[in-house]
Motif scaffolding. Structure first.
Motif: not given
Length: 669
Positions: A209, A211, A250, A253, A255
């Motif tokens: 991923e 990230s 984002w 992701d 979060e």
């Protein structure tokens, strides 16, 4: 007088400049230009062009002309490159877009050059460059030479215009052609989605991923590899952090669900990238893009950026210095510094070509006027945007006029748009006074002819409008029927049903079609057997006219389908497809000589795809209107009046294909 003939040689004893490769290539280029313009004579002059180092500011030069020598003094490689190109243009007559505009050279025995001195022109912008972006035509065309040759010609044109900076392509291409651009003397910088020119995380680690929160060391490793790979070039290091593509991180992701969280991460990444670059080169030049969603975060005050980083403000893709529209989201946040100062560290990423899958121009001229561009860039300059102008040049050839104009604006004393237009026409299309007037008027009327899809002055459409919207409507019609609105088009027509959206589209395209039909007649009158005119302005006007004709007829087909008259809708869809195919054929017809297959990979606007999907919709309409037995339309079209009603046998021949049925219908009308 200094006599410039084919016997003239270039000599130098340069030891103090860091990189001789750009100078060597520039010398080779000058010899090539001499071969193109000068013919062999029996009495060689024996003159010399001498290159000598002299301490002076970057990119500056002076040329001292005596009877036996053209003596060039400069202090760096670009100074010598520009000086040799100046000789090529001023004395040999080789124009900046000689390759892209098919300049023809008349051979001469020699050229007499008056004694005296020439000095480097002054520019009011420090870094001046192009982003070779959305380059799907260039990357599939070799001009009959090699895959790298079109890129070399693009970089050469940029240098001839006084440019010194380039993003040499998108994704893979940027790495393939960076060495060539650097060898020619250009500074290298990077796509806003590819910070530091590093490999994309998703490509390097496809199983992970992407990230930064989870894999910070892997991101740092890629950044360091990017720095190490480019540290021996002249680089403007682009700092930033977006997603794995031209989208915010984002989206992958969740979060980071607030502006504050996003700003904290981007600020930390910018600082870390900055320190890595400065550790490798304390004098490194850095920049970062306030583009799209990043600009919104900057305006919200949640970003922290090192002071000496060039802040790049972007237009919206249509030449207006506001944030770009993304999908149905169009905040139009002003994209200019709030205070003006000559020492501010600002730049711009400006489009003369744009690809947004909505209404922009990829294959045709910017839909807004050069007067509009002049106002926007002069305002940007007044606001302190003077360090870097990076222009999206796309595939170069369709946009040479706008590129030439913007390059004039980065000079110390630029021309106004109307002055430049006339000078450009004289320079490339000929000096006949009546034709100069007609052709200048055609170019001026182009922007006035484009479709107006919104209430703002910049909301004028390129050729993507009449292609992408038609394809959106086809998709909505086939997926959701004749009434449900196409929500993807709420950015331009937020109506509650498809029929209202279609009505707006027909009116908008129809008004523009009328203007382009008139302009097309004017362009045909101004052609006067000019191949270049037919290859450029006339071609693009014809493309617009044909696509708009197709769009309007598509809307009429929808009307007939909505009334249940499917056979008429079928026929009109075929006519619409014919017009889009005519636009594609018009492009392909201009692929003569070195331009063979230049337009073959039109895969972004993809006019031929619009025609294909219209024919798919024809089949869909036929299934509804002629099914389930599929013999009534064939009887209606091919049988005599006395036989149509007698149905002892449903049909006497094999079922006709859609194409055959449509061709038969055309013959009947």
């Amino acid at each position: 007088m200094f006599l410039l003939d084919k016997s003239v040689s270039v000599t130098h004893q340069l030891r103090k400049i860091g990189n001789m490769r750009p100078v060597e290539l520039a010398i080779r280029r000058l010899y090539r230009d001499m071969d193109a313009v000068l013919e062999e004579t029996g009495a060689p002059s024996g003159g010399q062009i001498v290159l000598t180092y002299e301490k002076m500011p970057e990119e500056r030069y002076r040329i001292l002309i005596s009877e036996r020598q053209l003596h060039i003094f400069a202090g760096d490689e670009l100074g010598f490159v520009y000086a040799l190109l100046r000789i090529s243009e001023v004395y040999l007559g080789v124009k900046p877009f000689w390759f892209w505009n098919d300049q023809r050279f008349e051979k001469k025995a020699f050229i007499e050059i008056p004694l005296g001195e020439l000095y480097a022109p002054e520019y009011r912008v420090r870094f001046r460059g192009w982003f070779v972006n959305d380059e799907v035509l260039l990357s599939h065309w070799d001009a009959g030479v090699s895959s790298s040759y079109p890129w070399e010609m693009a970089f050469e044109a940029l240098l001839r215009l006084g440019g010194n900076t380039v993003i040499p392509g998108t994704d893979h291409n940027s790495k393939i052609y960076a060495d060539l651009a650097s060898d020619m003397g250009l500074w290298i910088t990077h796509h806003h989605a590819e910070p530091l020119g590093a490999e994309m995380f998703a490509r390097a680690y496809p199983e992970l991923e992407p990230s930064f929160r989870k894999y910070p060391e892997l991101f740092r490793k890629l950044w360091k590899e990017g720095i190490d790979r480019q540290k021996n070039r002249k680089v403007i290091w682009n700092l930033g952090f977006r997603g794995q593509g031209d989208c915010p991180f984002w989206e992958a992701d969740p979060e980071y669900d607030t502006p504050e969280k996003r700003g904290v991460l981007i600020s930390a990444v910018l600082r870390e990238q900055y320190e890595m670059v400065k550790q490798a080169d304390p004098d490194a030049v850095c920049c970062t893009n306030l583009y799209g969603e990043v600009m919104e975060l900057y305006r919200q005050g949640v970003l922290s950026i090192p002071e000496d980083v060039i802040l790049i403000w972007a237009d919206n893709g249509y030449g207006k210095m506001v944030s770009r529209r993304q999908g149905n989201h169009n905040p139009r946040i002003p994209a200019l510094p709030e205070t003006a100062s000559a020492d501010q560290n600002h730049g711009t990423y400006y489009h003369v070509s744009f690809y947004d899958l909505q209404a922009a121009n990829h294959m045709t001229l910017l839909p807004n006027s050069m007067e509009f561009v002049e106002r926007e860039l002069e305002q940007a300059y007044a606001c302190g945007i003077r360090q870097l102008w990076l222009i999206n040049c796309s595939n170069v050839k369709p946009h040479v006029y706008a590129l030439d104009f913007v390059a004039d604006l980065w000079k110390k004393e630029p021309m106004h748009a109307s002055e430049h237009r006339e000078a450009y026409v004289k320079n490339y299309y000929g000096k006949d006074a009546l034709l100069v007037q007609k052709r200048s008027r055609c170019i001026s009327d182009y922007a006035e002819s484009t479709a107006r899809f919104g209430g703002h002055e910049d909301e004028r459409a390129g050729e993507q409008f009449s292609n992408y919207l038609t394809r959106h409507f086809i998709h909505a019609w086939m997926k959701n029927g004749l009434e449900a609105p196409c929500e993807e088009l709420f950015w331009c027509v937020p109506e509650d049903c498809l029929s209202k959206q279609i009505r707006w589209y027909e009116k908008t395209c129809g008004e523009s079609q009328e203007r382009f039909e008139k302009l097309l007649r004017g362009c045909e009158d101004a052609a006067a057997d000019s191949v270049l005119w037919e290859d450029s302005i006339l071609l693009q006007v014809r493309m617009h006219a044909e696509c708009l004709r197709g769009a309007v007829i598509f809307c009429k087909a929808y009307d007939q389908a909505a009334k249940g008259n499917y056979i008429e809708a079928f026929f009109l869809l075929g006519q619409a497809a014919d017009h889009y195919e005519a636009a594609d054929a018009a492009m392909r017809l201009r692929e003569h000589d070195k331009w063979k297959n230049f337009y073959a990979n039109d895969c972004l606007t993809d006019i031929k795809e619009t025609a294909y999907l219209l024919r798919v919709l024809m089949s869909y309409v036929r299934v509804i209107g002629d099914g389930p037995d599929f013999y009534l339309w064939q009887r209606e079209v091919t049988y005599s009046p006395e036989d149509k009603r007698v149905v002892l046998l449903t049909n006497l021949e094999n079922h006709m294909t859609d194409a055959a049925l449509y061709e038969q219908m055309k013959h009947m009308r």
